[in-house]
Design an enzyme around this catalytic site. Structure first.
Site, PDB file in Angstrom:
ATOM      1  N   SER A 165      18.311 -56.936 -16.097  1.00  0.00           N
ATOM      2  CA  SER A 165      17.209 -55.990 -16.127  1.00  0.00           C
ATOM      3  C   SER A 165      17.739 -54.631 -16.569  1.00  0.00           C
ATOM      4  O   SER A 165      18.194 -54.496 -17.686  1.00  0.00           O
ATOM      5  CB  SER A 165      16.544 -55.950 -14.751  1.00  0.00           C
ATOM      6  OG  SER A 165      15.286 -55.364 -14.842  1.00  0.00           O
ATOM      7  N   HIS A 186      10.687 -62.544 -13.453  1.00  0.00           N
ATOM      8  CA  HIS A 186      11.810 -61.640 -13.670  1.00  0.00           C
ATOM      9  C   HIS A 186      13.062 -62.124 -12.961  1.00  0.00           C
ATOM     10  O   HIS A 186      14.177 -61.745 -13.314  1.00  0.00           O
ATOM     11  CB  HIS A 186      11.434 -60.235 -13.200  1.00  0.00           C
ATOM     12  CG  HIS A 186      12.393 -59.193 -13.652  1.00  0.00           C
ATOM     13  ND1 HIS A 186      12.736 -59.003 -14.973  1.00  0.00           N
ATOM     14  CD2 HIS A 186      13.106 -58.274 -12.951  1.00  0.00           C
ATOM     15  CE1 HIS A 186      13.596 -58.010 -15.078  1.00  0.00           C
ATOM     16  NE2 HIS A 186      13.846 -57.555 -13.862  1.00  0.00           N
TER      17      HIS A 186
END
Length: 729
Positions: free
Chosen positions: A586, A701
């Site tokens: 990320s 995610h």
């Protein structure tokens, strides 16, 4: 929780993915940006200049055909490696192991205290919400009762449900809103559940799939934020409208209570209740940016009133009559008192709601090498996890007429400490203790006596015999000393030959704290690898100022800190370029991209997980606009200039010593757009570099919707790293 902890949680809700590399990162929700300066290039022109813009069409036919082709090539290569099957078997055994510590959560159900847990293993791949008594939990084999079986629910509804938690109405704790995600997306469905009858409530509250949340006011009333249609979302796709929903009403009948501005980040609501469940106040948080917000109190007549707080203050909770707060900026209160960045303080709730000039009390002012990493509240005590030079201790605070007393809890020292669930009936709280080589031990502590008893211990998951943890410092480009941890054999040769994995995150005030990772230990350390964690600026290891030092125009400082750690590892002879790999997800994926494009001469491998990569378009993709306070706005020429200077996608060049990289993402990631990873791989391949790319079609995610997918991802990563850094294996 502390400001740092609340930001970490928010970042995980907004940017980072906790399952990726076992270190969370995330970002806050936001709204559409309005009134922005004219960009130096119109979005259409940027799109025309980008030959891979079509890869941003998440499930477009052409894009998915490309993904399938990449997956086939990468899986064929990595899963065909003789090492893969062994690593996969080890990873699967670890993630499905039943001898993990079941994370406990205190719950009251119709006046009876329970311990809840969500559990996944080989038999419960999607997981089971289960419950037991506190007494039973403390035994070696607790008598668990199933509340909700996710595997059975998914099978009966032919759905790919991923658990996101349950929000139960206090004080009875019987009616809950169960949050379910389709395939791991941030967007979720909320459904009312009766945990006594253990069934969904017929005709109960059901909120369709959306980003947003819900807060119980009473059994028949919710405050909700959802996608209510055109104009109701922010630029980053989060709700900006708060409504009151009564039982029996449809969403279009819900009454609007509050609207954030379209250029805000998001809006949310929460309640302050005393330990007996009595509602003391209902508050609304309007987040203008990721780090600034205003608080409003919802009054009895339905109107709202803004509360006098600095924009970087955060409300932690209620202890008796005292509201507990932290601040990430210096400010002077309405009563004329001065507070500093990082302070923990309190105010009498009722007095302050009546008069913003009510006096406040300082509880704790951390030192320059200290940070508050967690705050928990029991019935009568305030508990703080305080770190000094990235090593933790637990302190208990008690209010008195003259201020606050402080005592240290009787727990092991020089370890990582984590505060868990706290009882509202007394002063018990769960505390976890662990380190890189120290398996987690869970203590049940009594804050009133300062005593703690170990109730669960994790067995060693890898052979740590002969290993040690060392802490060093590297000098960054501007002279700042950056700490980092090195985990490996105590007798490792200092000749640059050690296969070394350097992990970093470097953003959103998320601290990289020592922790026991069974997968890192088994798949890397036990096989002769060295594991390094960099505590760079941008994180929260030394409080808000450590984070703020690398914000926006100063982002490059965090990249230089990470590079300084790599250089220091090489200088000390711990490793060398042929044996040094990096990993991050990320925001950490952006970190890896910056290292790749700025100092490829230092590394021979890079695992780039669910990354940010195209920083000139990040704010136009999914939740990206919510991170403008962290990175800056590419539509403002001055800010675009310093973003473009480090944006990995724009800085990929031919003729560089880039190693073959492994990039992975998820089609269902609705936080960090999979287009970042896809375009990075496509551009590298166009420039003639070998790339391994893998996209999981589920998982969100966190890049794994269930344990088997997580095991596959881990095996792929460590097969790649082994091939690059320890080819003789």
């Amino acid at each position: 929780m502390s400001r740092a902890a609340s930001l970490a949680a928010l970042a995980a809700v907004l940017l980072a993915g906790s399952a990726v590399s076992e270190t969370p990162m995330s970002n806050p929700p936001q709204e559409p940006q309005v009134g922005l300066p004219t960009p130096p290039h119109a979005p259409e022109q940027v799109a025309e200049a980008d030959p891979y813009i079509w890869l941003e069409e998440v499930e477009g036919e052409r894009a998915m055909a490309w993904v399938r082709e990449q997956n086939a090539a990468s899986l064929g290569r990595l899963q065909g490696d003789p090492l893969y099957d062994r690593l996969h078997a080890d990873a699967l055994a670890l993630v499905e192991s039943r001898d993990r510590i079941p994370t406990p959560g205190f719950r009251r159900v119709e006046g009876v205290e329970r311990i809840d847990n969500f559990w996944q293993d080989a038999n419960s791949v999607r997981g089971v919400w289960r419950t037991t008594t506190p007494e039973s939990y403390a035994t070696a084999e607790p008598a668990w009762e199933t509340v909700l079986d996710l595997d059975a629910l998914a099978a009966s509804e032919d759905a790919n449900w991923v658990w996101r938690g349950a929000n139960c109405l206090e004080p009875q704790g019987r009616r809950c809103l169960v949050e379910l995600s389709d395939g791991g997306k941030d967007a979720s469905t909320l459904r009312e559940f009766d945990r006594v009858s253990r069934a969904f409530v017929e005709g109960g509250f059901v909120l369709p799939e959306s980003k947003g949340d819900a807060t119980w006011i009473d059994q028949d009333t919710l405050l909700i934020t959802r996608d209510f249609g055109e104009g109701s979302l922010t630029a980053s796709g989060y709700p900006r409208i708060l409504k009151r929903l009564a039982r029996g009403q449809s969403l279009d009948q819900a009454q609007t209570i509050f609207e954030a501005r379209p250029d805000d980040v998001f809006v949310s609501a929460f309640t302050l209740r005393d330990p007996d469940g009595t509602l003391r106040a209902t508050l609304i948080s309007r987040a203008m940016t990721f780090y600034t917000r205003e608080y409003f109190v919802l009054q009895a007549d339905g109107s709202t009133r803004r509360l006098e707080l600095p924009q970087k203050a955060s409300i932690t909770g209620l202890l008796g009559d005292r509201l507990i707060l932290t601040t990430d900026e210096d400010f002077t209160s309405g009563s004329g008192q001065s507070f500093q960045t990082g302070d923990l303080f309190s105010v009498d709730l009722d007095a302050w709601l009546a008069d913003s000039a009510a006096p406040m009390q300082l509880i704790l002012r951390p030192g320059p090498r200290e940070s508050i990493e967690g705050v928990q509240i029991t019935r009568n005590r305030l508990i703080v996890a305080l770190y000094e030079n990235v090593r933790g201790g637990v302190y208990v605070y008690q209010p008195t007429a003259d201020g606050w007393t402080r005592e240290r809890m009787d727990l092991p020292e020089n370890v990582s400490v984590g505060l868990g669930s706290a009882s509202e009936l007394d002063d018990r709280v769960f505390v976890s203790i662990n380190g890189y080589l120290t398996p987690s031990t869970l203590y049940l502590a009594d804050a009133s006596t300062l005593q703690a008893q170990a109730v669960k211990s994790l067995p060693a998951k890898f052979d740590a015999e002969g290993m040690e943890v060392r802490q060093f410092e590297a000098r960054s480009a501007d002279g700042t000393m950056v700490p980092y941890f090195v985990v490996g054999r105590s007798d490792m040769p200092m000749d640059g030959s050690n296969p070394t994995l350097l992990y970093g995150y470097g953003g959103f005030q998320v601290s990289m704290l020592p922790g026991y990772s069974a997968t890192v230990g088994k798949l890397w350390l036990e096989r002769g690898g060295v594991y390094v964690v960099a505590n760079t600026r941008g994180g929260g290891e030394f409080g808000p100022r450590w984070h703020q030092a690398a914000l926006q125009a100063n982002r490059q400082r965090a990249h230089e800190d990470f590079q300084a750690v790599a250089l220091d590892l090489i200088r000390r002879g711990i490793t060398s370029q042929p044996h040094l790999g990096i990993m991050g997800g990320s925001q950490g994926g952006l970190f890896m991209g910056a290292m790749l494009t700025q100092r490829p001469d230092l590394i021979n491998a890079a695992v780039i997980q669910v990354p940010l990569f195209d920083m000139l378009r990040y704010h136009r993709l999914l939740a990206g606009a919510s991170w403008i306070a962290e990175y800056g706005n590419p539509d403002i020429p001055e800010e675009r200039a310093w973003i473009q200077a480090y944006s990995p996608y724009q800085n990929l060049r031919a003729g560089q010593p880039y190693p073959e990289v492994f990039i992975h993402t998820s089609t269902k990631d609705d936080r960090v757009h999979p287009g970042h990873a896809r375009k990075a791989a496509a551009r590298l391949q166009e420039l003639g570099y070998p790339v391994l790319f893998y996209e999981n079609t589920d998982g969100g995610h966190a890049a794994g919707a269930n344990l088997r997918e997580t095991a596959r991802r881990l095996a792929l990563e460590y097969t790649y790293l082994s091939d690059r850094l320890m080819p003789e294996d």
